[in-house]
Design an enzyme around this catalytic site. Structure first.
Site, short mmCIF file in Angstrom:
data_model
loop_
_atom_site.label_atom_id
_atom_site.label_comp_id
_atom_site.label_asym_id
_atom_site.label_seq_id
_atom_site.Cartn_x
_atom_site.Cartn_y
_atom_site.Cartn_z
N TYR A 161 38.59 60.47 -12.60
CA TYR A 161 38.68 59.11 -13.11
C TYR A 161 38.21 59.22 -14.54
CZ TYR A 161 38.99 57.43 -8.33
OH TYR A 161 39.40 57.19 -7.05
N HIS A 310 46.98 54.18 -3.77
CA HIS A 310 45.55 54.46 -3.57
C HIS A 310 45.15 54.11 -2.14
CE1 HIS A 310 41.97 55.11 -6.43
NE2 HIS A 310 41.44 55.15 -5.23
N ARG A 313 43.95 50.60 -1.66
CA ARG A 313 42.57 50.28 -2.04
C ARG A 313 42.43 49.70 -3.44
NH1 ARG A 313 39.08 53.33 1.44
NH2 ARG A 313 37.45 53.76 -0.07
N SER A 341 49.38 57.74 0.88
CA SER A 341 49.17 56.37 1.37
C SER A 341 49.95 56.09 2.65
CB SER A 341 49.54 55.31 0.31
OG SER A 341 48.83 55.52 -0.90
N ARG A 344 50.30 59.58 8.60
CA ARG A 344 49.40 59.94 9.70
C ARG A 344 50.03 60.91 10.70
NH1 ARG A 344 46.79 58.21 6.50
NH2 ARG A 344 45.32 56.48 6.47
C1 GLV Z 1 37.81 55.89 -4.38
O1 GLV Z 1 38.70 56.41 -4.96
C2 GLV Z 1 38.03 54.81 -3.49
O2 GLV Z 1 39.18 54.39 -3.37
O3 GLV Z 1 37.07 54.34 -2.88
#
Ligand code: GLV
Length: 414
Positions: A161, A310, A313, A341, A344
């Site tokens: 990051y 992500h 998220r 993402s 599974r």
């Molecule tokens: C970290 O990358 C998170 O998504 O918590």
């Protein structure tokens, strides 16, 4: 091809590169975990094993969890059209990527603070990945120094990051290079912190703020408390965020719930250019959903793209990566396009590959596997997924993953 049942990897795979673990002796899964037959089973086991706030951090997403659900649904929207009476006895799950040949077309996605849920979590993932000859991406938001992970698995990738200012970016990239990483992943979908209401409701924060409730959450999960948290403190001291910067960050447990996440809203392609100039190895850009951004990344020197929301998220309502994958692949024929993402199952892996992905990454299930059974758990999870890929290749009539294309799929209900 009888797919091997050992967690060590693939009969069809080439030997691990000389820089990875030379041999992968079998690690026994504890008998109490013999019921773990699929990646989803690890989630249930981890739900029982982990204190509620820690499990909520891993499993949760943002706001209404719409993208989290859409990621799963996107795979259900495709059905296979298998071919039959194809000799598949010599099939192989081996997959080339960025100049290497892996045993399977999936790797371990980067996950922050993995050493909170599993004892030495990042190391456990890195060692299991080396043993199984699959890639592992370590998160910059981690509690174990990157240098240790690079020593344990010299083929691990590092996901950064970016700090918000150029001197800190330059210092971090220098450190990653000096640690010996050769593949750098830049995650670009975090211009601001996302709305993790579920974390607040579950009593999770980073750093964790000591409270009676947190103490009770720990005490009521003694296997985690003694086997992960207290063992870590006893043997390695209080964990800190080690890799967001060139220097050490905040401790994981602190009265002061201010984590040194720097403001990065002003970052743009100019900063990416700086990194490209500095980094001698491969750069993968992760967190792209628009084909135009994918093209921009490649035009700025990216060697690969990970199409990702992500794990649901960041922006709730962001499109599921599988839905935009074909456009990104069409826009970037010159680099490997990868995806994460919502994957599974082996069937999910094969659907993504049929739609043009060269490789996939899976996150949460490997974190759960490390939490409930350490390296043996992650090796078991890798083996289960690889067996599913191999078995489903057979039933699709496919010997090599490169044979997969959209002709093996149709849209459900179409
Ligand atoms: C970290 O990358 C998170 O998504 O918590």
């Amino acid at each position: 091809m009888p797919i091997e049942s050992s967690a060590a990897g693939a009969a069809a795979a080439p030997p691990a590169s000389p820089r990875t673990a030379a041999a992968a002796p079998a690690l026994a899964l504890p008998v109490r975990l013999g019921h773990l037959l699929s990646l989803d089973d690890f989630e249930e086991a981890a739900r029982r094993h982990l204190p509620r706030p820690v499990f909520a951090y891993i499993s949760g997403a943002v706001e209404r969890n719409q993208s989290l659900a859409a990621n799963r649904d996107s795979y259900a929207q495709y059905e296979f059209v298998p071919r039959v009476l194809v000799d598949i006895s010599r099939r192989s799950t081996a997959a080339p990527l960025l100049g290497r040949r892996y045993a399977a077309p999936f790797g371990i996605a980067p996950m922050g603070i993995s050493a909170l849920s599993a004892y030495r979590g990042d190391l456990v993932q890195a060692q299991a990945a080396a043993a199984g000859n699959v890639p592992m991406v370590m998160s910059g938001s981690s509690l174990i120094r990157m240098e240790e992970v690079a020593r344990a698995n010299p083929d691990a990738w590092f996901q950064a990051y970016l700090p918000g200012d150029e001197p800190n970016i330059v210092a971090l990239i220098e450190r990653v290079r000096a640690a010996g990483f050769r593949t750098l992943v830049i995650t670009v979908d975090t211009p601001v912190s996302s709305n993790r209401e579920n974390n607040v409701r579950a009593g999770f924060s980073t750093p964790l703020r000591p409270s009676l409730r947190l103490a009770w959450d720990g005490l009521s999960h003694p296997r985690w408390l003694f086997g992960t948290f207290l063992k870590t403190i006893a043997l390695h001291g209080m964990p800190h965020f080690e890799n967001n910067f060139a220097h050490r960050g905040a401790p994981i447990l602190s009265q002061d719930v201010v984590r040194d996440l720097s403001e990065r809203g002003h970052l743009d392609w100019q900063h990416f250019r700086t990194i490209r100039r500095m980094w001698p190895g491969q750069i993968v850009v992760k967190g792209i959903l628009d084909a135009r951004d994918a093209r921009l990344a490649v035009d700025h020197g990216a060697d690969g793209i990970i199409v990702s929301n992500h794990g649901g998220r960041q922006l709730d309502g962001a499109v599921a990566p599988l839905r935009v994958l074909p456009q990104v692949v069409a826009a970037c024929p010159d680099v490997p396009v990868m995806i994460d993402s919502g994957i599974r199952r082996g069937s999910d892996v094969l659907k993504a590959l049929a739609l043009g992905a060269k490789f996939v990454f899976v996150g949460r299930p490997f974190n759960y596997a490390a939490a409930v059974a350490g390296e043996a758990g992650v090796r078991h999870a890798i083996a289960l997924l690889q067996q599913e890929v191999s078995r489903n290749m057979a039933m699709l009539g496919v010997n090599s993953l490169s044979e997969l294309d959209a002709s093996y799929l149709r849209k459900a209900g179409a």
